[in-house]
Design a protein around this motif. Structure first.
Motif, mmCIF file in Angstrom:
data_model
loop_
_atom_site.group_PDB
_atom_site.id
_atom_site.type_symbol
_atom_site.label_atom_id
_atom_site.label_comp_id
_atom_site.label_asym_id
_atom_site.label_seq_id
_atom_site.Cartn_x
_atom_site.Cartn_y
_atom_site.Cartn_z
ATOM 1 N N VAL A 99 0.872 -1.174 0.000
ATOM 2 C CA VAL A 99 0.000 0.000 0.000
ATOM 3 C C VAL A 99 0.906 1.221 0.000
ATOM 4 C CG1 VAL A 99 -1.762 1.281 1.283
ATOM 5 C CG2 VAL A 99 -1.777 -1.220 1.289
ATOM 6 N N SER A 100 0.561 2.244 -0.779
ATOM 7 C CA SER A 100 1.367 3.466 -0.805
ATOM 8 C C SER A 100 0.449 4.672 -0.776
ATOM 9 C CB SER A 100 2.261 3.512 -2.055
ATOM 10 O OG SER A 100 1.470 3.696 -3.217
ATOM 11 N N SER A 101 1.025 5.804 -0.392
ATOM 12 C CA SER A 101 0.238 7.035 -0.391
ATOM 13 C C SER A 101 1.134 8.199 -0.761
ATOM 14 C CB SER A 101 -0.403 7.279 0.984
ATOM 15 O OG SER A 101 0.587 7.528 1.952
ATOM 16 N N GLN A 102 0.525 9.231 -1.356
ATOM 17 C CA GLN A 102 1.236 10.467 -1.670
ATOM 18 C C GLN A 102 0.228 11.596 -1.803
ATOM 19 O OE1 GLN A 102 2.924 10.789 -5.671
ATOM 20 N NE2 GLN A 102 1.749 9.002 -6.317
ATOM 21 N N TRP A 103 0.701 12.822 -1.540
ATOM 22 C CA TRP A 103 -0.162 13.987 -1.700
ATOM 23 C C TRP A 103 -0.148 14.366 -3.166
ATOM 24 C CZ3 TRP A 103 -3.683 15.999 1.355
ATOM 25 C CH2 TRP A 103 -4.241 17.232 1.018
ATOM 26 N N LYS A 104 -1.303 14.355 -3.805
ATOM 27 C CA LYS A 104 -1.373 14.590 -5.243
ATOM 28 C C LYS A 104 -2.719 15.215 -5.574
ATOM 29 C CE LYS A 104 -0.563 12.004 -9.527
ATOM 30 N NZ LYS A 104 -0.358 10.647 -10.088
ATOM 31 N N GLN A 105 -2.691 16.262 -6.381
ATOM 32 C CA GLN A 105 -3.919 16.934 -6.829
ATOM 33 C C GLN A 105 -4.811 17.327 -5.645
ATOM 34 O OE1 GLN A 105 -5.504 14.067 -9.601
ATOM 35 N NE2 GLN A 105 -4.164 14.750 -11.256
ATOM 36 N N ASP A 106 -4.176 17.954 -4.636
ATOM 37 C CA ASP A 106 -4.893 18.482 -3.476
ATOM 38 C C ASP A 106 -5.614 17.430 -2.645
ATOM 39 O OD1 ASP A 106 -4.099 21.097 -4.073
ATOM 40 O OD2 ASP A 106 -5.751 21.336 -5.485
ATOM 41 N N ARG A 107 -5.077 16.233 -2.624
ATOM 42 C CA ARG A 107 -5.668 15.188 -1.791
ATOM 43 C C ARG A 107 -4.634 14.104 -1.498
ATOM 44 N NH1 ARG A 107 -10.492 14.109 -3.535
ATOM 45 N NH2 ARG A 107 -10.467 15.993 -4.799
ATOM 46 N N LEU A 108 -4.893 13.304 -0.471
ATOM 47 C CA LEU A 108 -4.042 12.160 -0.174
ATOM 48 C C LEU A 108 -4.519 10.988 -1.018
ATOM 49 C CD1 LEU A 108 -1.746 11.026 1.622
ATOM 50 C CD2 LEU A 108 -3.548 10.229 3.187
ATOM 51 N N VAL A 109 -3.648 10.514 -1.894
ATOM 52 C CA VAL A 109 -3.994 9.400 -2.781
ATOM 53 C C VAL A 109 -3.372 8.129 -2.211
ATOM 54 C CG1 VAL A 109 -3.801 8.445 -5.107
ATOM 55 C CG2 VAL A 109 -4.103 10.919 -4.785
ATOM 56 N N VAL A 110 -4.225 7.172 -1.876
ATOM 57 C CA VAL A 110 -3.783 5.903 -1.301
ATOM 58 C C VAL A 110 -4.040 4.797 -2.318
ATOM 59 C CG1 VAL A 110 -3.996 4.295 0.625
ATOM 60 C CG2 VAL A 110 -4.396 6.743 0.997
ATOM 61 N N GLN A 111 -2.981 4.101 -2.710
ATOM 62 C CA GLN A 111 -3.107 3.004 -3.670
ATOM 63 C C GLN A 111 -3.048 1.676 -2.922
ATOM 64 O OE1 GLN A 111 -0.904 3.353 -7.327
ATOM 65 N NE2 GLN A 111 -0.542 5.528 -6.968
ATOM 66 N N VAL A 112 -4.062 0.851 -3.162
ATOM 67 C CA VAL A 112 -4.182 -0.436 -2.461
ATOM 68 C C VAL A 112 -4.390 -1.554 -3.483
ATOM 69 C CG1 VAL A 112 -5.175 0.678 -0.412
ATOM 70 C CG2 VAL A 112 -6.691 -0.237 -2.195
ATOM 71 N N PRO A 113 -4.078 -2.809 -3.111
ATOM 72 C CA PRO A 113 -4.398 -3.933 -3.995
ATOM 73 C C PRO A 113 -5.907 -4.074 -4.157
ATOM 74 C CG PRO A 113 -2.779 -4.586 -2.329
ATOM 75 C CD PRO A 113 -3.318 -3.235 -1.925
ATOM 76 N N ALA A 114 -6.355 -4.324 -5.362
ATOM 77 C CA ALA A 114 -7.793 -4.406 -5.623
ATOM 78 C C ALA A 114 -8.437 -5.607 -4.943
ATOM 79 C CB ALA A 114 -8.034 -4.470 -7.135
ATOM 80 N N ARG A 115 -7.649 -6.622 -4.640
ATOM 81 C CA ARG A 115 -8.210 -7.868 -4.093
ATOM 82 C C ARG A 115 -8.505 -7.805 -2.596
ATOM 83 N NH1 ARG A 115 -4.601 -10.438 -1.170
ATOM 84 N NH2 ARG A 115 -2.379 -9.917 -1.346
#
Length: 201
Positions: free
Chosen positions: A30-46
């Protein structure tokens, strides 16, 4: 609309905008970064809903902690404490500033030292630079207090040369200043910060 959309936007409890992106390519991380004025959290779809919620909350908590640390380090109290450490490290405590603080009205210089009042002021434009660059400007001003009668003379230069990354910091500030002025021109504004130092008696 799919039951499990690829991305979901929501507001966290402290009005923090968050976007969850579910990626089929991600297996475990899981990763996160501040992008386009929001916290974007990427998670596995499963991931199941409970696990995803826990992982997203963990990323939100890490972001909040990191933000709190950043904000704490930008206070004038933190800057004053940092100056004391640098004074001891480079000058054995000889500079002894009475106060050190950030200012927003210092428009043509990175820092200034008042020799009479023994105060140091740093432009808050430096908040956009790495910590070691801020340290260099602090050391520059501390050197003026440590050698108050030398101006930018040989004693001052020898004191400033104690800062290990002096040349690199000078180059960084020159580039930062040029970029700042170019951005200001593009925005149709007058560049506010571009010089390095001006000291008061």
């Amino acid at each position: 609309m799919p039951a499990n959309p690829v991305s979901v936007d929501f507001m966290a409890s402290d009005d923090l905008p968050v976007r969850i992106i579910r990626s089929a390519k991600r297996q475990k991380t899981v990763s996160s970064q501040w992008k386009q004025d929001r916290l974007v959290v990427q998670v596995p779809a499963r991931l199941d809903e409970k696990t995803e919620r826990a992982m997203v909350e963990q990323m939100i908590q890490k972001y909040r902690q990191s933000k709190a640390r950043r904000e704490a380090s930008t206070t004038s109290d933190a800057l004053d404490a940092r100056a004391s450490v640098l004074d001891q490290q480079y000058f054995g405590g000889a500079a002894r500033p009475a106060s050190v603080r950030w200012v927003s009205n210092q428009n043509k210089r990175w820092g200034s030292a008042s020799l009479h009042q023994r105060t140091i002021r740093l432009s808050d434009s430096l908040l956009h630079t790495p910590g070691w660059v801020q340290d260099y400007v602090l050391v520059h001003e501390l050197a003026h207090l440590a050698a108050p009668k030398d101006g930018h003379g040989p004693l001052f230069q020898s004191l400033l040369n104690r800062f290990e990354r002096r040349e690199e910091a000078d180059q960084y500030l020159a580039g930062f200043s040029a970029g700042y002025r170019a951005f200001a021109r593009e925005q149709g504004r007058e560049a506010s910060t571009g010089g390095f130092d001006s000291d008061e008696d």
